[in-house]
Design a protein around this motif. Structure first.
Motif, PDB file in Angstrom:
ATOM      1  N   GLY A 215      34.628  46.961  29.674  1.00 49.36           N
ATOM      2  CA  GLY A 215      34.617  45.874  30.649  1.00 49.36           C
ATOM      3  C   GLY A 215      35.687  44.828  30.450  1.00 49.36           C
ATOM      4  O   GLY A 215      35.751  43.848  31.190  1.00 49.36           O
ATOM      5  N   LYS A 216      36.565  45.011  29.459  1.00 52.00           N
ATOM      6  CA  LYS A 216      37.563  43.997  29.122  1.00 52.00           C
ATOM      7  C   LYS A 216      38.981  44.483  29.431  1.00 52.00           C
ATOM      8  O   LYS A 216      39.272  45.678  29.424  1.00 52.00           O
ATOM      9  CB  LYS A 216      37.475  43.643  27.639  1.00 52.00           C
ATOM     10  CG  LYS A 216      36.102  43.157  27.187  1.00 52.00           C
ATOM     11  CD  LYS A 216      35.773  41.805  27.786  1.00 52.00           C
ATOM     12  CE  LYS A 216      34.466  41.254  27.202  1.00 52.00           C
ATOM     13  NZ  LYS A 216      34.130  39.932  27.765  1.00 52.00           N
ATOM     14  N   THR A 217      39.876  43.523  29.634  1.00 52.84           N
ATOM     15  CA  THR A 217      41.268  43.844  29.938  1.00 52.84           C
ATOM     16  C   THR A 217      41.946  44.566  28.781  1.00 52.84           C
ATOM     17  O   THR A 217      42.624  45.587  28.967  1.00 52.84           O
ATOM     18  CB  THR A 217      42.041  42.554  30.281  1.00 52.84           C
ATOM     19  OG1 THR A 217      41.444  41.938  31.420  1.00 52.84           O
ATOM     20  CG2 THR A 217      43.504  42.858  30.573  1.00 52.84           C
ATOM     21  N   ALA A 236      44.668  58.027  41.418  1.00 53.43           N
ATOM     22  CA  ALA A 236      44.010  56.720  41.496  1.00 53.43           C
ATOM     23  C   ALA A 236      43.285  56.401  40.203  1.00 53.43           C
ATOM     24  O   ALA A 236      42.839  57.298  39.477  1.00 53.43           O
ATOM     25  CB  ALA A 236      43.036  56.686  42.670  1.00 53.43           C
ATOM     26  N   VAL A 237      43.176  55.113  39.927  1.00 53.07           N
ATOM     27  CA  VAL A 237      42.396  54.618  38.794  1.00 53.07           C
ATOM     28  C   VAL A 237      41.315  53.703  39.357  1.00 53.07           C
ATOM     29  O   VAL A 237      41.625  52.690  39.996  1.00 53.07           O
ATOM     30  CB  VAL A 237      43.266  53.839  37.790  1.00 53.07           C
ATOM     31  CG1 VAL A 237      42.417  53.366  36.615  1.00 53.07           C
ATOM     32  CG2 VAL A 237      44.438  54.686  37.302  1.00 53.07           C
ATOM     33  N   MET A 238      40.067  54.077  39.144  1.00 56.32           N
ATOM     34  CA  MET A 238      38.956  53.242  39.586  1.00 56.32           C
ATOM     35  C   MET A 238      38.393  52.502  38.389  1.00 56.32           C
ATOM     36  O   MET A 238      38.015  53.110  37.383  1.00 56.32           O
ATOM     37  CB  MET A 238      37.848  54.102  40.224  1.00 56.32           C
ATOM     38  CG  MET A 238      36.600  53.308  40.605  1.00 56.32           C
ATOM     39  SD  MET A 238      36.954  52.017  41.834  1.00 56.32           S
ATOM     40  CE  MET A 238      35.499  50.977  41.673  1.00 56.32           C
ATOM     41  N   CYS A 239      38.354  51.171  38.495  1.00 53.40           N
ATOM     42  CA  CYS A 239      37.869  50.338  37.398  1.00 53.40           C
ATOM     43  C   CYS A 239      36.606  49.601  37.846  1.00 53.40           C
ATOM     44  O   CYS A 239      36.545  49.086  38.967  1.00 53.40           O
ATOM     45  CB  CYS A 239      38.934  49.333  36.984  1.00 53.40           C
ATOM     46  SG  CYS A 239      40.524  50.103  36.561  1.00 53.40           S
ATOM     47  N   ALA A 240      35.637  49.550  36.965  1.00 56.30           N
ATOM     48  CA  ALA A 240      34.344  48.974  37.332  1.00 56.30           C
ATOM     49  C   ALA A 240      34.381  47.462  37.487  1.00 56.30           C
ATOM     50  O   ALA A 240      33.435  46.871  38.007  1.00 56.30           O
ATOM     51  CB  ALA A 240      33.290  49.356  36.295  1.00 56.30           C
ATOM     52  N   ASN A 241      35.457  46.814  37.041  1.00 54.93           N
ATOM     53  CA  ASN A 241      35.644  45.390  37.335  1.00 54.93           C
ATOM     54  C   ASN A 241      37.141  45.065  37.366  1.00 54.93           C
ATOM     55  O   ASN A 241      37.986  45.883  36.987  1.00 54.93           O
ATOM     56  CB  ASN A 241      34.886  44.484  36.351  1.00 54.93           C
ATOM     57  CG  ASN A 241      35.398  44.583  34.922  1.00 54.93           C
ATOM     58  OD1 ASN A 241      36.475  45.119  34.647  1.00 54.93           O
ATOM     59  ND2 ASN A 241      34.627  44.046  33.991  1.00 54.93           N
ATOM     60  N   ASP A 242      37.454  43.875  37.829  1.00 51.46           N
ATOM     61  CA  ASP A 242      38.859  43.475  37.967  1.00 51.46           C
ATOM     62  C   ASP A 242      39.560  43.352  36.626  1.00 51.46           C
ATOM     63  O   ASP A 242      40.767  43.601  36.515  1.00 51.46           O
ATOM     64  CB  ASP A 242      38.946  42.140  38.708  1.00 51.46           C
ATOM     65  CG  ASP A 242      38.699  42.276  40.201  1.00 51.46           C
ATOM     66  OD1 ASP A 242      38.599  43.420  40.690  1.00 51.46           O
ATOM     67  OD2 ASP A 242      38.603  41.237  40.873  1.00 51.46           O
ATOM     68  N   GLN A 243      38.827  42.925  35.606  1.00 53.36           N
ATOM     69  CA  GLN A 243      39.446  42.751  34.297  1.00 53.36           C
ATOM     70  C   GLN A 243      40.028  44.073  33.786  1.00 53.36           C
ATOM     71  O   GLN A 243      41.144  44.117  33.263  1.00 53.36           O
ATOM     72  CB  GLN A 243      38.416  42.217  33.300  1.00 53.36           C
ATOM     73  CG  GLN A 243      38.018  40.767  33.553  1.00 53.36           C
ATOM     74  CD  GLN A 243      36.932  40.312  32.604  1.00 53.36           C
ATOM     75  OE1 GLN A 243      35.752  40.536  32.828  1.00 53.36           O
ATOM     76  NE2 GLN A 243      37.332  39.688  31.513  1.00 53.36           N
TER      77      GLN A 243
END
Length: 342
Positions: A215-217, A236-243
């Motif tokens: 969950g971290k950058t 594509a890269v799908m990330c569960a949050n913006d960070q």
């Protein structure tokens, strides 16, 4: 002394005695001299002092900007309604959160807003505490046993993931390869990725890498760097949050540095949240950051505060309040601006 003078003196004495009697009578009847008071009322004015409701907020990690905004929204809305918010930051520690929740129970707060550190740890915490008389409002990331809480308030994460999937299908109708950066610690992030995968079903996409980036950058950048060392054929890269999306972007930019255009990795990158840091980059139409499904910390805080007052008043609230997300991308970013959350 003449007769008239004696009459005047006698009259004055009678009047003085009468005044003394009246004064003593009034002093015994304080309802005549002082206003009545009720509860915690001001003895000088008779106004009642309103009880100040104190609510507890146990947050998994306030270092996360999303939760910081959620807390600020809660605090503001509760203050508007005459209450106060006592916030405790677990800093990612289940042990600290257990202690914080026990403190709230002892303080007998009116209600507890609860963002769990871990799903299973939350269940144990809620079961171990004798807080059945204190309403618990589960925020953002669900506990697995819904009966332990009175209400859930958060963004519809599955719908957020589905929005990103729909946008990717539009941009890459032929399908392709996927990298998923998720965090199994938070159920909300799991729901977002699940919604994304469900939305892509039957559209020709293959998941080549699935990584828990915490969950971290920083974690996402490290994991993405490792993936790129193995292969760079990524649609594509799908990330569960913006960070994590920002971490993935940083890793890909470093990988591409110095490479010829045809040798670069240029995937679509999606996030969940609608954070200011993500939106600022979206203003650059050439950025690989493609879109973010806006989560709603401001709206969630407002709705949770309203629901808390309803609960303590004995009103019906239902079992959940889901904030409807929407996609922010290069095409509509001008409508939302660079600053602030939704």
């Amino acid at each position: 002394m003449n007769k008239k003078l004696w009459i005047v003196i006698a009259a004055c004495l009678v009047l003085a005695v009468a005044l003394i009697i009246v004064q003593r009578t009034l002093s015994k009847d304080k309802s005549v001299k002082e206003p009545a008071t009720t509860g915690k009322g001001n003895a000088q004015t008779g106004d009642e002092e309103e009880e100040i409701f104190v609510f507890g907020f146990s947050c998994a990690d306030l270092d996360d900007p999303y939760y910081a905004v959620l807390e600020a929204s809660l605090r503001s809305e509760i203050a508007k309604r005459g209450g106060q918010l006592s916030t405790k930051n677990a800093r990612g520690s289940q042990e600290i959160q257990n202690r914080d929740m026990a403190d709230f129970a002892e303080e007998n707060v009116k209600a507890i807003f609860f963002v769990p550190v871990t799903e299973e740890g939350a269940n144990e915490t809620l079961r171990s505490l004798e807080i059945s008389k204190i309403p618990v409002i589960n925020l953002d990331s669900r506990v697995s046993d819904a009966e332990l809480c009175d209400l859930y308030v958060g963004t519809d994460q599955a719908e957020a993931g589905a929005l990103c999937a729909g946008d990717l299908v539009r941009r890459a109708p032929q399908g392709g390869t996927l990298v998923l950066l998720e965090s199994v610690r938070y159920r909300s992030l799991i729901e977002a990725v699940s919604g994304f995968e469900k939305g892509l079903s039957g559209h020709g996409f293959e998941v080549t890498d699935r990584v828990d980036a915490g969950g971290k950058t920083a974690g996402a950048k490290q994991e993405m760097t490792g993936i790129l060392e193995q292969h760079d054929d990524i649609t594509a890269v799908m990330c569960a949050n913006d960070q994590m999306a920002l971490g993935a972007l940083a890793a890909i930019q470093e990988y591409n540095d110095g490479k010829a255009p045809d040798d670069r990795c240029t995937p679509f990158i999606y996030g969940i949240g609608g954070s200011p840091s993500f939106k600022k980059i979206l203003f650059d139409a050439s950025s690989m950051l493609t879109g973010t499904a806006a989560a709603m910390p401001v709206s969630a805080g407002q709705d949770a505060a309203e629901a808390a007052f309803a609960l303590i008043n004995g009103d019906e609230t239902g079992e959940e309040i889901l904030e409807k997300p929407y996609l922010i991308d290069h095409e509509n970013i001008d409508l939302y601006g660079k600053d602030g959350w939704q």
